[in-house]
Design an enzyme around this catalytic site. Structure first.
Site, short mmCIF file in Angstrom:
data_model
loop_
_atom_site.label_atom_id
_atom_site.label_comp_id
_atom_site.label_asym_id
_atom_site.label_seq_id
_atom_site.Cartn_x
_atom_site.Cartn_y
_atom_site.Cartn_z
CB VAL A 1 -10.47 0.67 -0.22
CG1 VAL A 1 -10.08 0.17 1.09
CG2 VAL A 1 -9.27 0.82 -0.91
CD GLU B 1 1.21 2.84 -0.98
OE1 GLU B 1 0.60 3.46 -0.83
OE2 GLU B 1 0.94 1.46 -0.78
CD GLU C 1 -3.40 5.51 -5.23
OE1 GLU C 1 -4.28 6.40 -4.95
OE2 GLU C 1 -2.51 5.25 -4.01
CG ASP D 1 -0.57 2.86 -4.66
OD1 ASP D 1 -0.54 3.80 -5.45
OD2 ASP D 1 -1.40 2.40 -3.78
#
Length: 282
Positions: free
Chosen positions: A133, A107, A103, A105
């Protein structure tokens, strides 16, 4: 109200090169489809609004997966109390590789009145949202109020680097140093608005308050230029710099240094609480 560094800033130095001008704009329906929360989405001729209320948020996804490219959108954020709310634009292959996905990102972390939005950039490699993670977060405030107008935000991703842009100013470059710390599998382009009260605003101190609903994210000027997952090996994605061969120009590096010096508020590589054996690129 914004910090003095924002109100006193003269704006960024010119990066000298504008990748967004090299990629044509497309309408939402040309490149994307609704993913969830279709009742919380309105599509205009060249724009998209998605919103979060007590019942649901909303998200969208590109029609095609990509192996590289330039992916951008103009976004306008909601003013006022938006704590706990995340408005996003990102690349992911979560649906193809659940629990083991990549991923990239952008955000926007919601905020409380009088405090600026935080733009969080992040890179995940073969990791999901579980206890294992490993985020690679770098966070910024912005040199403008992102609720007053649309601004262009973009991710450039190819086999050698990831570059995050705000109005064509590079704010972060994440180079490929090792195959284990770089996403190489095809990804789709996504956007969403959702409730992340547990962590989004000051580590979860302030939660989403639905007396202020709906929370609206406005998108326009979508740009998707790149190589789809099925493209031939000869496909060349757009470049992030005038050289066309990767990296940034001296002028772009100067603009990035300005952004990081004045507006970077968090860097995972400089966080003493992190286990840096897990992030060898630091």
């Amino acid at each position: 109200m914004f910090p003095a560094s924002i109100s006193n800033a003269q704006g960024p130095p010119s990066p000298g090169f504008y990748p967004s001008s090299r990629v044509r704009s497309i309408g939402f329906n040309q490149g994307f489809r609704n993913l969830w929360g279709s009742q919380h989405q309105s599509i205009g001729q060249d724009s998209l609004n998605i919103w979060l209320d007590r019942s649901s948020g909303s998200g969208f996804k590109s029609i095609s997966p990509y192996q590289s490219g330039y992916f951008g959108a103009a976004v306008k954020l909601q003013a006022g109390y938006t704590a706990g709310v995340i408005t996003s634009f990102y690349l992911s292959n979560n649906e193809a590789h659940p629990g083991n996905h990549d991923e990239i990102d952008i955000e926007f972390l919601g905020t409380t009145p009088g405090k600026p939005y935080t733009l969080q950039t992040n890179v995940f490699i073969r990791g999901s949202g579980d206890s294992n993670v490993i985020g690679r977060e770098m966070r910024f405030h912005l040199w403008f109020d992102p609720t007053q107008d649309y601004h262009n935000y973009a991710i450039l991703w190819n086999t050698i680097e990831i570059i995050f842009f705000v109005d064509d100013v590079p704010i972060r470059r994440y180079p490929r140093k090792d195959d284990n710390t770089f996403p190489l599998r095809p990804m789709w382009v996504y956007g969403s608005i959702w409730d992340a009260s547990s962590w989004a605003t000051e580590d979860g101190k302030y939660k989403a308050d639905y007396s202020y609903q709906p929370f609206v994210g406005k998108y326009s000027n979508f740009k998707v230029g790149g190589c789809t997952a099925s493209a031939s090996a000869s496909c060349q994605p757009p470049s992030g710099s005038p050289s066309g061969s990767g990296g940034l120009s001296r002028q772009q590096y100067a603009a990035m240094a300005w952004a990081q010096r004045n507006y970077k508020v968090y860097d995972y590589c400089r966080d003493p609480r992190r286990d840096h054996t897990q992030t060898p690129e630091c």
